[in-house]
Write an enzyme that holds these catalytic residues in place. Structure first.
Site, PDB file in Angstrom:
ATOM      1  N   ASP A   1       0.849  -1.197   0.000  1.00  0.00           N
ATOM      2  CA  ASP A   1       0.000   0.000   0.000  1.00  0.00           C
ATOM      3  C   ASP A   1       0.885   1.249   0.000  1.00  0.00           C
ATOM      4  O   ASP A   1       1.465   1.607   1.025  1.00  0.00           O
ATOM      5  CB  ASP A   1      -0.914  -0.018   1.226  1.00  0.00           C
ATOM      6  CG  ASP A   1      -1.779   1.235   1.332  1.00  0.00           C
ATOM      7  OD1 ASP A   1      -1.803   2.030   0.371  1.00  0.00           O
ATOM      8  OD2 ASP A   1      -2.427   1.417   2.389  1.00  0.00           O
TER       9      ASP A   1
ATOM     10  N   GLU B   1      30.679  12.081   3.174  1.00  0.00           N
ATOM     11  CA  GLU B   1      31.258  12.012   4.518  1.00  0.00           C
ATOM     12  C   GLU B   1      30.181  12.369   5.545  1.00  0.00           C
ATOM     13  O   GLU B   1      30.124  13.492   6.049  1.00  0.00           O
ATOM     14  CB  GLU B   1      32.435  12.982   4.652  1.00  0.00           C
ATOM     15  CG  GLU B   1      33.583  12.704   3.692  1.00  0.00           C
ATOM     16  CD  GLU B   1      34.663  13.772   3.737  1.00  0.00           C
ATOM     17  OE1 GLU B   1      35.792  13.473   3.343  1.00  0.00           O
ATOM     18  OE2 GLU B   1      34.362  14.924   4.159  1.00  0.00           O
TER      19      GLU B   1
ATOM     20  N   GLU C   1      28.630  12.928   8.900  1.00  0.00           N
ATOM     21  CA  GLU C   1      29.048  13.076  10.296  1.00  0.00           C
ATOM     22  C   GLU C   1      27.861  12.783  11.217  1.00  0.00           C
ATOM     23  O   GLU C   1      26.707  12.937  10.817  1.00  0.00           O
ATOM     24  CB  GLU C   1      29.581  14.488  10.540  1.00  0.00           C
ATOM     25  CG  GLU C   1      30.823  14.792   9.706  1.00  0.00           C
ATOM     26  CD  GLU C   1      31.149  16.274   9.641  1.00  0.00           C
ATOM     27  OE1 GLU C   1      32.301  16.601   9.298  1.00  0.00           O
ATOM     28  OE2 GLU C   1      30.261  17.109   9.908  1.00  0.00           O
TER      29      GLU C   1
ATOM     30  N   GLU D   1      35.378  13.945  15.375  1.00  0.00           N
ATOM     31  CA  GLU D   1      35.241  15.212  14.656  1.00  0.00           C
ATOM     32  C   GLU D   1      35.384  16.391  15.623  1.00  0.00           C
ATOM     33  O   GLU D   1      35.670  16.213  16.803  1.00  0.00           O
ATOM     34  CB  GLU D   1      33.886  15.260  13.926  1.00  0.00           C
ATOM     35  CG  GLU D   1      33.970  14.911  12.440  1.00  0.00           C
ATOM     36  CD  GLU D   1      34.733  15.936  11.626  1.00  0.00           C
ATOM     37  OE1 GLU D   1      34.948  17.067  12.122  1.00  0.00           O
ATOM     38  OE2 GLU D   1      35.161  15.609  10.504  1.00  0.00           O
TER      39      GLU D   1
ATOM     40  N   GLU E   1      33.098  10.627  12.710  1.00  0.00           N
ATOM     41  CA  GLU E   1      32.997  10.404  11.271  1.00  0.00           C
ATOM     42  C   GLU E   1      33.680   9.092  10.917  1.00  0.00           C
ATOM     43  O   GLU E   1      34.774   8.798  11.407  1.00  0.00           O
ATOM     44  CB  GLU E   1      33.651  11.538  10.485  1.00  0.00           C
ATOM     45  CG  GLU E   1      33.572  11.368   8.971  1.00  0.00           C
ATOM     46  CD  GLU E   1      34.276  12.479   8.214  1.00  0.00           C
ATOM     47  OE1 GLU E   1      35.140  12.166   7.373  1.00  0.00           O
ATOM     48  OE2 GLU E   1      33.971  13.653   8.473  1.00  0.00           O
TER      49      GLU E   1
ATOM     50  N   HIS F   1      29.702  16.210   3.456  1.00  0.00           N
ATOM     51  CA  HIS F   1      30.451  16.697   2.297  1.00  0.00           C
ATOM     52  C   HIS F   1      30.445  15.629   1.208  1.00  0.00           C
ATOM     53  O   HIS F   1      30.629  14.443   1.506  1.00  0.00           O
ATOM     54  CB  HIS F   1      31.896  17.009   2.681  1.00  0.00           C
ATOM     55  CG  HIS F   1      32.024  17.945   3.833  1.00  0.00           C
ATOM     56  ND1 HIS F   1      33.158  18.025   4.616  1.00  0.00           N
ATOM     57  CD2 HIS F   1      31.160  18.850   4.362  1.00  0.00           C
ATOM     58  CE1 HIS F   1      32.987  18.936   5.561  1.00  0.00           C
ATOM     59  NE2 HIS F   1      31.766  19.437   5.432  1.00  0.00           N
TER      60      HIS F   1
ATOM     61  N   ARG G   1      38.565  25.528   2.940  1.00  0.00           N
ATOM     62  CA  ARG G   1      37.442  24.936   3.652  1.00  0.00           C
ATOM     63  C   ARG G   1      36.381  25.953   4.052  1.00  0.00           C
ATOM     64  O   ARG G   1      35.377  25.585   4.658  1.00  0.00           O
ATOM     65  CB  ARG G   1      37.948  24.168   4.884  1.00  0.00           C
ATOM     66  CG  ARG G   1      38.807  22.969   4.519  1.00  0.00           C
ATOM     67  CD  ARG G   1      39.326  22.225   5.736  1.00  0.00           C
ATOM     68  NE  ARG G   1      40.248  21.166   5.350  1.00  0.00           N
ATOM     69  CZ  ARG G   1      39.885  19.939   5.010  1.00  0.00           C
ATOM     70  NH1 ARG G   1      38.622  19.586   5.023  1.00  0.00           N
ATOM     71  NH2 ARG G   1      40.798  19.044   4.667  1.00  0.00           N
TER      72      ARG G   1
ATOM     73  N   GLU H   1      34.669  18.859  -3.973  1.00  0.00           N
ATOM     74  CA  GLU H   1      33.973  18.566  -2.722  1.00  0.00           C
ATOM     75  C   GLU H   1      32.888  19.620  -2.501  1.00  0.00           C
ATOM     76  O   GLU H   1      33.191  20.789  -2.288  1.00  0.00           O
ATOM     77  CB  GLU H   1      34.956  18.577  -1.549  1.00  0.00           C
ATOM     78  CG  GLU H   1      34.310  18.326  -0.195  1.00  0.00           C
ATOM     79  CD  GLU H   1      35.292  18.531   0.961  1.00  0.00           C
ATOM     80  OE1 GLU H   1      34.887  18.312   2.114  1.00  0.00           O
ATOM     81  OE2 GLU H   1      36.449  18.916   0.708  1.00  0.00           O
TER      82      GLU H   1
ATOM     83  N   ARG I   1      30.289  21.087  -0.105  1.00  0.00           N
ATOM     84  CA  ARG I   1      30.394  21.011   1.343  1.00  0.00           C
ATOM     85  C   ARG I   1      29.113  21.345   2.114  1.00  0.00           C
ATOM     86  O   ARG I   1      29.076  21.209   3.328  1.00  0.00           O
ATOM     87  CB  ARG I   1      31.510  21.945   1.820  1.00  0.00           C
ATOM     88  CG  ARG I   1      32.882  21.496   1.369  1.00  0.00           C
ATOM     89  CD  ARG I   1      33.976  22.495   1.724  1.00  0.00           C
ATOM     90  NE  ARG I   1      34.033  22.790   3.153  1.00  0.00           N
ATOM     91  CZ  ARG I   1      34.600  22.011   4.068  1.00  0.00           C
ATOM     92  NH1 ARG I   1      35.176  20.875   3.692  1.00  0.00           N
ATOM     93  NH2 ARG I   1      34.614  22.359   5.338  1.00  0.00           N
TER      94      ARG I   1
END
Length: 447
Positions: A54, A132, A134, A187, A194, A249, A320, A337, A339
């Protein structure tokens, strides 16, 4: 196909499987499943014909007037669930969803990504992602409220880091689930952890993200119960005020004929024009894309200055503070990457949307401009504006209103998923905005 099914049934018998879970996700990426006894005489018809269920009771799926949907197990996703007891050994198959006539169901997030990757394959490309995710390991205080499990920080070791044993056990269990674990560590935030795994084809990776989150919660819960503890896990983007949020990320690259087309060792940054255009597309569509990669009210409490999460639409080399980072480019490992995503996103929708944005950049040769080589967090709003750097959405409200006006991303989601997703976000925001929180009471009761 018959031979493959016979081999699978034999393998299940050799693994002493007692129960089979047929797993799928709703529009939010929340795993759902139906469990069946593992009876060899019934498995063949299950693999061929699927199982009716369903769909009207699943958010974002069918209406009650056309509720019958079909689960079709993907035989390649077989995985015994290591956290289940041996006496009730259970395996899981991730399923595609079809209409009762056997046609692909347009509201199925997994099928959406599969179709996008099939279209990409016709252009000769494959799309790889390495996320990645976390997470926080939680304990309880004397009143039963959640608190971080320790006060450790980035890359700390025991005894300050109380997640060492958890991560070791989690890594071993994830390897049993065919994850290729790269590393694990504490982390930045207290109790934040992580465990990273190697990138792969986007569909395999999206399946893995769902399994990863489910497995980590189940395994930590089992460890806590066995030791009479109260530990649990959350993937909430911002579980506590004043500490770092949890992101996901997403490292990504395109391959063609076995070659990484983002790599160009002769280019200034080691990044090909295709890689730069892909970045250009992500930057162009970043504002509406955030509604999909950061889909909850709480997501936007992570995307604030001062906690390492990206806040501004920009890219940089190894930077970063930028939304998009280009790690050191080394040939076939060259990647970008992205982020901003967080673990509450539906990976099938998020990967589909990021791919659509990046491919739009390639199609229209969207230049990303020069990379940012300074710390964006140290600039004032006026300095950022003068450099042409715009902010990400500050709220879910901003994000979903931008999404509904994005022709590219709404087309990528398709009418059923796109409209159902927006309906869910409208409802979530309306529910949030009528709440009165302790902060407001403390600040305004005396006025």
């Amino acid at each position: 196909m018959t031979e493959k099914i016979d081999e699978m049934i034999e393998r299940m018998q050799n693994d002493y499987i007692k129960f089979v879970r047929l797993q799928f996700v709703d529009i939010h990426g929340v795993p759902k499943s139906i469990a069946l006894p593992s009876k060899p005489e019934e498995m063949e018809s299950l693999f061929y014909d699927g199982l009716l269920f369903d769909g009207s009771s699943i958010e974002g799926f069918a209406d009650i007037s056309s509720s019958d949907l079909l689960l079709k197990p993907d035989i390649n996703t077989y995985s015994p669930l290591s956290w289940r007891p041996e006496e009730s050994a259970t395996c899981r198959f991730i399923c595609d969803i079809c209409t009762s006539d056997g046609d692909p169901y347009p509201g199925d997030p997994r099928s959406l990504l599969k179709n996008a990757l099939d279209d990409l394959a016709k252009k000769g490309y494959t799309y790889n992602i390495g996320p990645e995710p976390e997470f926080y390991i939680l304990d309880e205080d004397n009143l039963g409220y959640p608190i971080p499990s320790d006060n450790a920080s980035n890359f700390d070791v025991d005894p300050a880091d109380k997640g060492v044993d958890f991560r070791r056990e989690l890594s071993l269990n994830l390897e049993e689930l065919n994850f290729k674990i790269e590393a694990n560590h504490h982390e930045v935030g207290p109790g934040q952890n992580e465990i990273s795994f190697k990138f792969d084809d986007a569909l395999i990776t999206a399946d893995a993200v769902i399994t990863y989150k489910q497995a980590i919660k189940a395994i930590v819960n089992n460890i806590a119960e066995f030791n009479n503890q109260k530990y649990s896990v959350t993937f909430m983007p911002k579980p506590f005020n004043g500490v770092e949020g949890s992101g996901m990320h997403c490292h990504q690259s395109l391959f063609k004929n076995g070659k990484n087309v983002f790599a160009d060792p002769d280019a200034e940054y080691g990044l090909s024009d295709i890689g730069l255009y892909f970045i250009g597309g992500l930057l162009k569509h970043a504002f509406p894309l955030t509604a999909i990669t950061n889909p909850t009210v709480n997501s936007y409490k992570r995307l604030v200055p001062g906690y390492e999460a990206p806040v501004h639409i920009s890219y940089g080399l190894k930077n970063r503070s930028a939304l998009i980072r280009v790690p050191a480019a080394f040939g076939e490992s060259t990647r970008i990457e992205y982020r901003s995503p967080d673990p509450t996103c539906n990976p099938y929708l998020a990967f589909t949307a990021m791919l659509a944005a990046g491919m739009d950049g390639i199609k229209n040769k969207i230049e990303p401009g020069e990379p940012v080589n300074y710390n964006l967090f140290e600039l004032s709003e006026e300095e950022l504006e003068s450099n042409g750097i715009n902010p990400l959405p500050a709220s879910l409200w901003e994000a979903y209103h931008s999404l509904e006006n994005s022709e590219l991303l709404m087309n990528a989601l398709g009418p059923q998923i796109g409209n159902k997703f927006l309906d869910a976000k409208y409802a979530e925001w309306d529910d949030y905005r009528v709440q009165v929180f302790n902060y407001e009471q403390r600040k305004y009761l005396d006025i």
